[in-house]
Design a protein around this motif. Structure first.
Motif, PDB file in Angstrom:
ATOM      1  N   ALA A   1      99.849  59.799  12.401  1.00 14.52           N
ATOM      2  CA  ALA A   1      98.545  59.306  11.948  1.00 14.52           C
ATOM      3  C   ALA A   1      97.918  58.403  12.997  1.00 14.52           C
ATOM      4  O   ALA A   1      98.601  57.832  13.840  1.00 14.52           O
ATOM      5  N   GLY A   2      96.636  58.309  12.913  1.00 12.41           N
ATOM      6  CA  GLY A   2      95.926  57.441  13.838  1.00 12.41           C
ATOM      7  C   GLY A   2      94.517  57.198  13.348  1.00 12.41           C
ATOM      8  O   GLY A   2      94.069  57.770  12.358  1.00 12.41           O
ATOM      9  N   GLY A   3      93.832  56.360  14.057  1.00  3.07           N
ATOM     10  CA  GLY A   3      92.461  56.073  13.677  1.00  3.07           C
ATOM     11  C   GLY A   3      91.828  55.120  14.653  1.00  3.07           C
ATOM     12  O   GLY A   3      92.457  54.684  15.627  1.00  3.07           O
ATOM     13  N   GLY A   4      90.595  54.842  14.397  1.00  2.50           N
ATOM     14  CA  GLY A   4      89.876  53.935  15.273  1.00  2.50           C
ATOM     15  C   GLY A   4      88.657  53.380  14.576  1.00  2.50           C
ATOM     16  O   GLY A   4      88.237  53.869  13.526  1.00  2.50           O
ATOM     17  N   THR A   5      88.117  52.352  15.168  1.00  3.10           N
ATOM     18  CA  THR A   5      86.904  51.748  14.654  1.00  3.10           C
ATOM     19  C   THR A   5      85.979  51.455  15.829  1.00  3.10           C
ATOM     20  O   THR A   5      86.413  51.404  16.974  1.00  3.10           O
ATOM     21  N   GLY A   6      84.743  51.260  15.514  1.00  2.93           N
ATOM     22  CA  GLY A   6      83.793  50.931  16.554  1.00  2.93           C
ATOM     23  C   GLY A   6      82.506  50.401  15.966  1.00  2.93           C
ATOM     24  O   GLY A   6      82.332  50.339  14.747  1.00  2.93           O
ATOM     25  N   HIS A   7      81.630  50.016  16.857  1.00  4.34           N
ATOM     26  CA  HIS A   7      80.336  49.508  16.431  1.00  4.34           C
ATOM     27  C   HIS A   7      79.274  49.997  17.403  1.00  4.34           C
ATOM     28  O   HIS A   7      79.575  50.470  18.487  1.00  4.34           O
ATOM     29  N   GLY A   8      78.042  49.891  16.973  1.00  5.66           N
ATOM     30  CA  GLY A   8      76.941  50.312  17.823  1.00  5.66           C
ATOM     31  C   GLY A   8      75.622  50.094  17.137  1.00  5.66           C
ATOM     32  O   GLY A   8      75.532  49.389  16.126  1.00  5.66           O
ATOM     33  N   MET A   9      74.605  50.724  17.704  1.00  3.18           N
ATOM     34  CA  MET A   9      73.292  50.614  17.088  1.00  3.18           C
ATOM     35  C   MET A   9      72.472  51.854  17.391  1.00  3.18           C
ATOM     36  O   MET A   9      72.689  52.533  18.398  1.00  3.18           O
ATOM     37  N   ALA A  10      71.557  52.139  16.494  1.00  5.63           N
ATOM     38  CA  ALA A  10      70.603  53.228  16.666  1.00  5.63           C
ATOM     39  C   ALA A  10      69.243  52.596  16.923  1.00  5.63           C
ATOM     40  O   ALA A  10      68.909  51.553  16.347  1.00  5.63           O
ATOM     41  N   VAL A  11      68.457  53.231  17.800  1.00  9.27           N
ATOM     42  CA  VAL A  11      67.149  52.697  18.166  1.00  9.27           C
ATOM     43  C   VAL A  11      66.099  53.787  17.986  1.00  9.27           C
ATOM     44  O   VAL A  11      66.247  54.889  18.522  1.00  9.27           O
ATOM     45  N   ASP A  12      65.062  53.459  17.233  1.00 12.25           N
ATOM     46  CA  ASP A  12      63.897  54.328  17.091  1.00 12.25           C
ATOM     47  C   ASP A  12      62.989  54.003  18.269  1.00 12.25           C
ATOM     48  O   ASP A  12      62.484  52.889  18.384  1.00 12.25           O
ATOM     49  N   ARG A  13      62.782  54.948  19.168  1.00 14.56           N
ATOM     50  CA  ARG A  13      62.020  54.671  20.395  1.00 14.56           C
ATOM     51  C   ARG A  13      60.552  54.365  20.109  1.00 14.56           C
ATOM     52  O   ARG A  13      59.945  53.589  20.819  1.00 14.56           O
ATOM     53  N   ALA A  14      59.976  54.946  19.065  1.00 10.82           N
ATOM     54  CA  ALA A  14      58.557  54.712  18.766  1.00 10.82           C
ATOM     55  C   ALA A  14      58.312  53.301  18.247  1.00 10.82           C
ATOM     56  O   ALA A  14      57.363  52.640  18.656  1.00 10.82           O
ATOM     57  N   THR A  15      59.174  52.828  17.359  1.00 12.46           N
ATOM     58  CA  THR A  15      58.989  51.515  16.737  1.00 12.46           C
ATOM     59  C   THR A  15      59.829  50.421  17.379  1.00 12.46           C
ATOM     60  O   THR A  15      59.639  49.243  17.094  1.00 12.46           O
ATOM     61  N   LYS A  16      60.816  50.806  18.196  1.00 16.06           N
ATOM     62  CA  LYS A  16      61.775  49.884  18.827  1.00 16.06           C
ATOM     63  C   LYS A  16      62.713  49.234  17.807  1.00 16.06           C
ATOM     64  O   LYS A  16      63.412  48.278  18.117  1.00 16.06           O
TER      65      LYS A  16
END
Length: 191
Positions: free
Chosen positions: A78-93
């Protein structure tokens, strides 16, 4: 009796101060978390543009993009992972902070980290990713081609209609996406 009234007032003021301090600390922690994700996003995009210079034009002309860093490990079955990030709407920023969770099954052992940059050709695909999350249930290795402009997106892998991903490992740009068993969703703590 006047002493009790004064004591109650002092306790009420103390309680309000305590609550206000807690709210201010929570806002400070939230902004610190957001800033950490922003800095990570900038570093990952810079790294992508160094290993695949044509990606800059692709990201800048897209409806939006999402950037994630991931750390995971696998021990025996078994295994796994975690992470973080962000999404950006280019029109509205507008920035939407997100998390990812990965689950793996099968024999193996090791530690891995990778970075992923999703590129969304259409706002509808971006909005769906942000609002409904996304689950990768298969590994893919198909080269992405922009049907509208007819250009090959070198180093990108198509993961669904109008959505491409660049995956960066310690060895550089990955030739296939190892997103199997991965879920992406909004980070309620930072939004």
């Amino acid at each position: 009796m006047p002493m009790m009234t004064s004591l109650k007032k002092m306790m009420a003021i103390g309680l309000l101060f305590f609550v206000a301090t807690g709210v201010a600390q929570a806002q400070s922690d939230k902004e610190a978390g957001r800033e950490e994700v922003r800095q990570s996003t900038k570093a990952i995009l810079k790294e992508l543009y160094e290993v695949q210079p044509s990606a800059k034009k692709v990201v800048e002309s897209a409806a939006g993009y999402a950037v994630f860093s991931n750390f995971g490990m696998k021990i025996l079955f078994a295994g796994g992972g975690t992470g973080h990030g962000m999404a950006v709407d280019r029109a509205t920023k507008k920035e939407t902070y997100m998390k990812m969770l990965e689950v793996q099954a099968g024999l193996g052992m090791g530690i891995k980290s990778f970075k992923a940059v999703f590129v969304f050709q259409h706002k509808k695909a971006l909005d769906s990713f942000i609002n409904s999350g996304w689950e990768a249930s298969a590994q893919t290795s198909v080269a992405a081609i922009d049907g509208d402009q007819g250009m090959a997106l070198q180093g990108a892998i198509i993961v669904s209609p109008g959505v491409w991903v660049y995956q960066i490992t310690d060895q550089g740009l990955a030739l296939d996406a190892t997103l199997k068993g991965t879920k992406y969703y909004k980070n309620d703590e930072l939004n």
